[in-house]
Design a protein around this motif. Structure first.
Motif, PDB file in Angstrom:
ATOM      1  N   GLN A 159       0.703  -1.265  -0.167  1.00 26.04           N
ATOM      2  CA  GLN A 159       0.064   0.079  -0.085  1.00 26.04           C
ATOM      3  C   GLN A 159       0.831   1.230  -0.031  1.00 26.04           C
ATOM      4  O   GLN A 159       0.485   2.261  -0.679  1.00 26.04           O
ATOM      5  CB  GLN A 159      -0.915   0.148   1.094  1.00 26.04           C
ATOM      6  N   HIS A 163       0.933   4.091  -3.055  1.00 29.35           N
ATOM      7  CA  HIS A 163       0.881   5.587  -2.712  1.00 29.35           C
ATOM      8  C   HIS A 163       1.930   6.350  -3.240  1.00 29.35           C
ATOM      9  O   HIS A 163       1.812   7.604  -3.746  1.00 29.35           O
ATOM     10  CB  HIS A 163       0.626   5.806  -1.007  1.00 29.35           C
ATOM     11  N   GLN A 245     -12.233  -6.199   1.639  1.00 28.56           N
ATOM     12  CA  GLN A 245     -12.507  -4.793   1.084  1.00 28.56           C
ATOM     13  C   GLN A 245     -13.992  -4.759   0.004  1.00 28.56           C
ATOM     14  O   GLN A 245     -14.728  -4.100   0.239  1.00 28.56           O
ATOM     15  CB  GLN A 245     -11.665  -4.240   0.033  1.00 28.56           C
ATOM     16  N   GLU A 252      -8.927   0.966   3.637  1.00 24.42           N
ATOM     17  CA  GLU A 252      -7.318   1.013   3.564  1.00 24.42           C
ATOM     18  C   GLU A 252      -7.034   0.122   4.873  1.00 24.42           C
ATOM     19  O   GLU A 252      -5.590  -0.027   4.954  1.00 24.42           O
ATOM     20  CB  GLU A 252      -6.810   2.438   3.986  1.00 24.42           C
TER      21      GLU A 252
END
Length: 402
Positions: A159, A163, A245, A252
């Motif tokens: 993750q 980003h 999810q 997140e």
């Protein structure tokens, strides 16, 4: 062994190296779990939920690669084959990280799996060169406990990389980590297969070895049992993002929930390492299989009584319990299957790993492909495969419980 002048890692460092070598497969899948939907969307996959094929493609390459690297490691030594495997793995990462095509992405993932097969399998053969029986199971359990750090941190690392630069950065991260482990391994690990113990790389030798393994009831039976366990675990990996999810909407926090489940595997590995010398591999594996199967059937039966989707807290409790059971079995099943194969540890590790992985792939696809709006297929898959594993282990031991 073959070069005693080379520096040799101490016990703790040796465990860490083995764990990192084995973990390349987990790293190659877990680091990109948060990116599966984005990759599917950007590269034009037929369906947005087809991201689980990125996991399946990797394990397909892993299964195929194991067929080759084991015999090569028995012929040319452990270290050269691991070097070559890392080279192939890095090449696959570059292909996947640079492509604009869904088909090429899948091909790159297969290539990564082929490369990952070398450290994954040869590391086990390396341990078998130096340990056997319960001692090997203890080493593998401790290594698994260290290895479990990877699935705990990998999704969060993925993750973070996403980003920073999108999903392609996950492949950059894999290349950097692979190079770091490769350098450490090259500098600190000695060759464990003496030249006098190497087997000529001939198809006749490989064929004769495979026939011997296939006729060895213990090796075959525990390999099949391992394949059933891998099937349920890989099925979970392919569906983890959809579960957390898509079904539970954790957003997140996916990496945190994924890490929570992974801690159960690590705890189990430590418990197994502490108990295996006293209780034995078979007894611990039996207890874990029976508990996993019973828990899964119980929660599966409770589902309709709840009158709706399985609540997240109940799912997490079930997951922690059954993953603890899975963690007990992983190190033991490999050691049990390889126990009679010390004279051809490379080919034996290849056979065990390859057959178990090939068996797991259709089972995993059957589980993950059915998970869309509920977790029931996952729980049912664990229950049914756990029951099959119990019957297979019963057959392997000719009905003896330990």
């Amino acid at each position: 062994m073959s070069d005693p002048s080379r520096p040799k890692a101490g016990f703790a460092e040796y465990i860490a190296l083995v764990a990192l070598l084995i973990s390349i497969g987990a790293l190659g899948t877990d680091i990109m779990l948060p990116a599966l939907d984005a990759i599917s969307r950007d590269l034009g996959a037929p369906r947005i939920t087809d991201g689980h094929f990125l996991v399946t493609a990797f394990f397909l390459g892993l299964a195929a690669g194991q067929l080759v690297v084991g015999p090569l490691a028995d012929s040319y030594g452990r270290k050269p084959v691991i070097y070559a495997g890392y080279g192939v793995f890095i090449a696959g990462c570059l292909v996947s990280g640079l492509t604009e095509s869904w088909a090429v992405m899948l091909a790159g993932r297969v290539l990564q799996g082929v490369g990952a097969a070398a450290p994954r399998i040869v590391a086990v053969a390396m341990v078998r060169d130096q340990y056997e029986g319960r001692a090997m199971a203890r080493i593998m359990s401790i290594a698994m406990a260290a290895f479990i750090i990877v699935p705990i941190i990998a999704p969060a690392l993925g993750q973070g990389l996403i980003h920073l630069g999108g999903w392609r950065m996950t492949f950059v991260g894999l290349v950097v980590l692979a190079l770091a482990v490769l350098v450490w391994f090259a500098l600190r690990q000695v060759e464990t297969l003496a030249r006098a113990d190497r087997r000529a790389f001939r198809l006749s030798n490989i064929g004769a070895g495979l026939v011997e393994i296939a006729r060895t009831r213990v090796a075959l039976g525990y390999t099949l049992t391992a394949g059933l366990m891998y099937g349920m675990f890989v099925g979970y990996l392919g569906a983890a993002q959809q579960i957390f999810q898509g079904i539970y909407g954790v957003g997140e926090l996916f990496a945190a929930y994924f890490a929570l489940a992974s801690t159960a595997l690590g705890a189990a590995a430590l418990v197994n390492a502490a108990l295996v010398m006293r209780l034995g591999m078979r007894r611990l594996t039996w207890l874990a299989l029976l508990a996993l199967t019973g828990l899964s059937f119980t929660v599966w039966a409770l589902g309709p009584l709840l009158g709706g989707p399985l609540p997240l807290p109940l799912f997490l409790l079930w997951q922690l319990a059954v993953f603890f059971c899975v963690g007990i079995t992983f190190g033991n099943l490999n050691a049990l299957a390889l126990e009679p194969l010390g004279h051809m540890a490379g080919l034996g590790a290849a056979f065990v790993g390859s057959l178990a992985t090939f068996l797991s792939l259709p089972l995993a696809a059957a589980i993950s492909g059915r998970i869309t709006t509920a977790v029931t297929p996952l729980i049912a898959g664990f229950a049914l495969l756990g029951l099959a594993a119990c019957f297979t282990m019963f057959w392997t031991n000719r009905g003896r419980p330990d």
